[in-house]
Write an enzyme that holds these catalytic residues in place. Structure first.
Site, PDB file in Angstrom:
ATOM      1  N   HIS B 189       0.782  -1.306   0.108  1.00  0.00           N
ATOM      2  CA  HIS B 189       0.116  -0.032   0.006  1.00  0.00           C
ATOM      3  C   HIS B 189       1.044   1.181   0.171  1.00  0.00           C
ATOM      4  O   HIS B 189       1.664   1.348   0.820  1.00  0.00           O
ATOM      5  CB  HIS B 189      -0.809  -0.166   1.201  1.00  0.00           C
ATOM      6  CG  HIS B 189      -1.790   1.164   1.212  1.00  0.00           C
ATOM      7  ND1 HIS B 189      -2.971   0.982   0.854  1.00  0.00           N
ATOM      8  CD2 HIS B 189      -1.709   2.474   1.552  1.00  0.00           C
ATOM      9  CE1 HIS B 189      -3.831   2.418   1.054  1.00  0.00           C
ATOM     10  NE2 HIS B 189      -2.840   3.071   1.283  1.00  0.00           N
ATOM     11  N   CYS B 190       0.746   1.801  -1.184  1.00  0.00           N
ATOM     12  CA  CYS B 190       1.784   3.304  -1.285  1.00  0.00           C
ATOM     13  C   CYS B 190       0.927   4.418  -0.468  1.00  0.00           C
ATOM     14  O   CYS B 190       0.306   4.903  -1.289  1.00  0.00           O
ATOM     15  CB  CYS B 190       2.178   3.075  -2.608  1.00  0.00           C
ATOM     16  SG  CYS B 190       3.328   4.383  -2.809  1.00  0.00           S
ATOM     17  N   PRO B 191       1.544   5.065   0.259  1.00  0.00           N
ATOM     18  CA  PRO B 191       1.049   6.328   0.890  1.00  0.00           C
ATOM     19  C   PRO B 191       1.131   7.588  -0.364  1.00  0.00           C
ATOM     20  O   PRO B 191       0.361   8.383  -0.104  1.00  0.00           O
ATOM     21  CB  PRO B 191       1.603   6.530   2.272  1.00  0.00           C
ATOM     22  CG  PRO B 191       2.972   5.680   2.112  1.00  0.00           C
ATOM     23  CD  PRO B 191       2.731   4.623   1.257  1.00  0.00           C
ATOM     24  N   GLY B 194      -1.350   7.245  -2.729  1.00  0.00           N
ATOM     25  CA  GLY B 194      -2.681   6.835  -1.902  1.00  0.00           C
ATOM     26  C   GLY B 194      -3.604   5.849  -2.154  1.00  0.00           C
ATOM     27  O   GLY B 194      -4.722   5.791  -2.562  1.00  0.00           O
ATOM     28  N   ASN B 195      -2.850   4.512  -2.615  1.00  0.00           N
ATOM     29  CA  ASN B 195      -3.644   3.365  -3.166  1.00  0.00           C
ATOM     30  C   ASN B 195      -2.864   2.247  -3.119  1.00  0.00           C
ATOM     31  O   ASN B 195      -1.604   2.409  -2.865  1.00  0.00           O
ATOM     32  CB  ASN B 195      -4.184   3.653  -4.518  1.00  0.00           C
ATOM     33  CG  ASN B 195      -5.190   2.881  -5.040  1.00  0.00           C
ATOM     34  OD1 ASN B 195      -5.906   2.087  -4.149  1.00  0.00           O
ATOM     35  ND2 ASN B 195      -5.369   2.972  -6.243  1.00  0.00           N
TER      36      ASN B 195
END
Lengths: 144, 442
Positions: B189-191, B194-195
């Protein structure tokens, strides 16, 4: 009025006897493939060979959709060069095959499964997890 | 009328006939606008443009990412490009422009595309799966985490049962706790975007980080060239502003180059970040020999991951709900919603919810026994407690000292006229009142 409404509900409920779920076969990896093992609940309804043929055809169609070949590489490279914007305007190969699969399932339902009191559900409606086969108990609508 | 009320208060036990009056009420209460599936999606996602765009609920630092890229590039175009065009070549802003477009488009695609979310299992499927598990294992109330072992290309792979999505996760699928979804070929999950990054948007993500590292290297190189070509000129705010793309790029280049390099390695060995971190396939023998998904060739792996066919979205966001389906998020019959907890699919919240329900139910039963008004059929937050207080104040002697204490606060020595119904509510019912907002939150 409430009585007839509930009777109709009961009739609908009685018609659907049970549902059989054909699970995914992961022995070849993450490719979309369904198990060809014949469920025991269908033994009285349909021939094993017919069922296996349907599942095998579905498996072949999914394999065609996910095939890594010249055509898919070309599509992928072209998409990469256009920053994947062609996915917004063009239908992908996978989507075309999915339409073929939907047509095949509809055809099978009309010709083979509905006369036997069964209904195949397109796996895409179940997230490609299972092939759902609904077994109808009461065949009051139409007859063989 | 009485029969209808009793049927409404006693839900779910009677089955179809009992739900008929509530469902017809539902049909009347609900608008006849057909609802799309994204409106009742159970995961923690947000949808825009009528379901066309999907993002995680926490957008992370996506605005920051976008802002940094846009601001840095704009400053570069304004301050460095004119000089470089006149002194070097016009290709510089053209290349920078193409790279910038690539970066922004792929970033937005990574953020707004469904990463490969698996829809949750339907009740019939769950029953079928549970039955199969019960047949094979022992029947206990809290079974241990359920796993299923399968063999993929000669390697033993364990499929775990997801308690939230109620299904055995396919291989390489993982449940993202931030988005509350099972994602196929879950990478991470890549901040920054944002997804989640999964099967469907991994190629966008990879293109994004590779083009971003090219862009930062390019801008860095151009700005250094600009500064060396220009003679030592005036210093000050303008100079500092011209050098800010340099600073941003200098600091970000290490991370972007590093990340691109790492993901190039992952693509070449057909691994995910999740698998690499967990060390799923790192064997004693060698690195890639344990991975059953690898095509045993760097070029083939790259082609398969980046240029393979684009799988479709499985969640069908814009599809319409069938008219006979009651969506899970709708509390059917507002008068019953504190008790209609059957829609909750998350096992973790069922136990505390049951506790809250029994407490609330006991207080409601108290009020229905004593109150003569037909209003008790409507469970709103005020009625049960008002009726309880009216019941308690005349008969319960232990409330009186508290009445007096309450009265003395706001009044003179005379007994206040409102003490009968209101002060017990305030003084003695505070612990119970706190349960109500909790229930409503459920």
């Amino acid at each position: 009025m409430a009585e007839t409404h509930s009777l109709q509900d009961l009739r609908q409920q009685a018609a659907i006897a049970s549902k059989v779920f054909v699970q995914r076969d992961y022995t070849s990896g993450t490719v979309c493939k369904f198990q060809t093992k014949f469920p025991t609940e269908l033994e009285a309804r349909i021939e094993k060979q017919q069922f296996e043929e349907t599942i095998q055809t579905l498996n072949n169609l999914y394999a065609e959709a996910e095939k890594l070949g010249g055509k898919s590489y070309l599509e992928g490279c072209l998409a990469c060069l256009t920053a994947y914007t062609i996915f917004l305007c063009m239908e992908t190969h996978y989507e075309k095959v999915l339409k073929k699969i939907a047509k095949y399932i509809q055809e099978q339902n009309e010709k083979v499964y509905a006369p036997l009191g069964l209904l195949l559900t397109d796996p895409i409606e179940r997230g490609l997890r299972v092939v759902e086969i609904t077994i109808f108990e009461d065949r009051s609508i139409g007859s063989r | 009328m009485k029969n209808c009320e009793y049927q409404q208060i006693d839900p779910l036990a009677l089955g179809t006939p009992a739900s008929t009056p509530t469902s017809t009420q539902c049909a009347k209460n609900k608008s006849h606008r057909p609802r799309r599936k994204w409106e009742v999606f159970p995961g923690r996602n947000r949808f825009y443009c009528d379901g066309r765009i999907i993002v995680a609920r926490q957008c992370g630092v996506l605005p920051l990412t976008l802002g940094l890229i846009v601001v840095t590039s704009v400053l570069f175009f304004i301050f460095d490009c004119p000089f470089l065009v006149t002194h070097l070549t016009i290709c510089i802003p053209v290349v920078a422009g193409v790279l910038f477009l690539f970066v922004v488009i792929t970033l937005l695609q990574t953020s707004f595309t469904d990463p490969g979310i698996l829809p949750r299992a339907l009740p019939e499927e769950v029953t079928n799966t549970e039955r199969q598990i019960d047949n094979s294992g022992s029947v206990t109330y809290r079974p241990p985490p359920r796993t299923k072992e399968i063999i993929i290309n000669g390697e033993v792979v364990k499929l775990k049962y997801c308690f939230t999505c109620k299904m055995f996760r396919p291989p390489r699928t993982s449940h993202c706790s931030l988005c509350d979804n099972c994602v196929e070929r879950f990478d991470h999950h890549c901040p920054w975007v944002g997804n989640c990054v999964g099967k469907r948007n991994y190629r966008f993500f990879y293109t994004f980080i590779v083009s971003l590292s090219f862009l930062t290297s390019f801008i860095l190189g151009c700005v250094i060239t600009h500064l060396t070509l220009r003679s030592q000129g005036d210093k000050g705010f303008l100079q500092a502003l011209q050098e800010s793309p340099l600073v941003v790029c200098f600091f970000s280049i290490w991370s972007t180059l590093g990340l691109s390099g790492f993901h190039t390695y992952l693509v070449a060995s057909n691994l995910t970040t999740n698998e690499d971190i967990k060390g799923s396939w790192s064997t004693k023998r060698g690195e890639e020999s344990g991975n059953p998904y690898s095509y045993n060739g760097i070029f083939r792996n790259c082609c398969a991951v980046l240029c393979g066919p684009m799988p479709p979205s499985l969640i069908d966001r814009r599809g319409f709900l069938p008219p006979d389906v009651i969506p899970r998020t709708v509390a059917s019959g507002s008068e019953l919603h504190p008790f209609m907890a059957k829609n909750d699919t998350n096992m973790c919240t069922q136990a505390p919810k049951k506790l809250l329900e029994t407490v609330a139910h006991s207080s409601l039963v108290h009020s229905t026994c004593t109150s003569a008004t037909p209003k008790t059929a409507l469970v709103t937050q005020e009625f049960p407690f008002n009726s309880v207080s009216s019941m308690l104040s005349p008969s319960n002697t232990t409330q009186h000292p508290m009445d007096k204490a309450c009265c003395q606060r706001g009044n003179n020595s005379k007994g206040p006229p409102y003490s009968l119904s209101h002060s017990p509510l305030i003084c003695s019912k505070v612990p119970d009142v706190s349960f109500v907002p909790l229930l409503l939150l459920c």
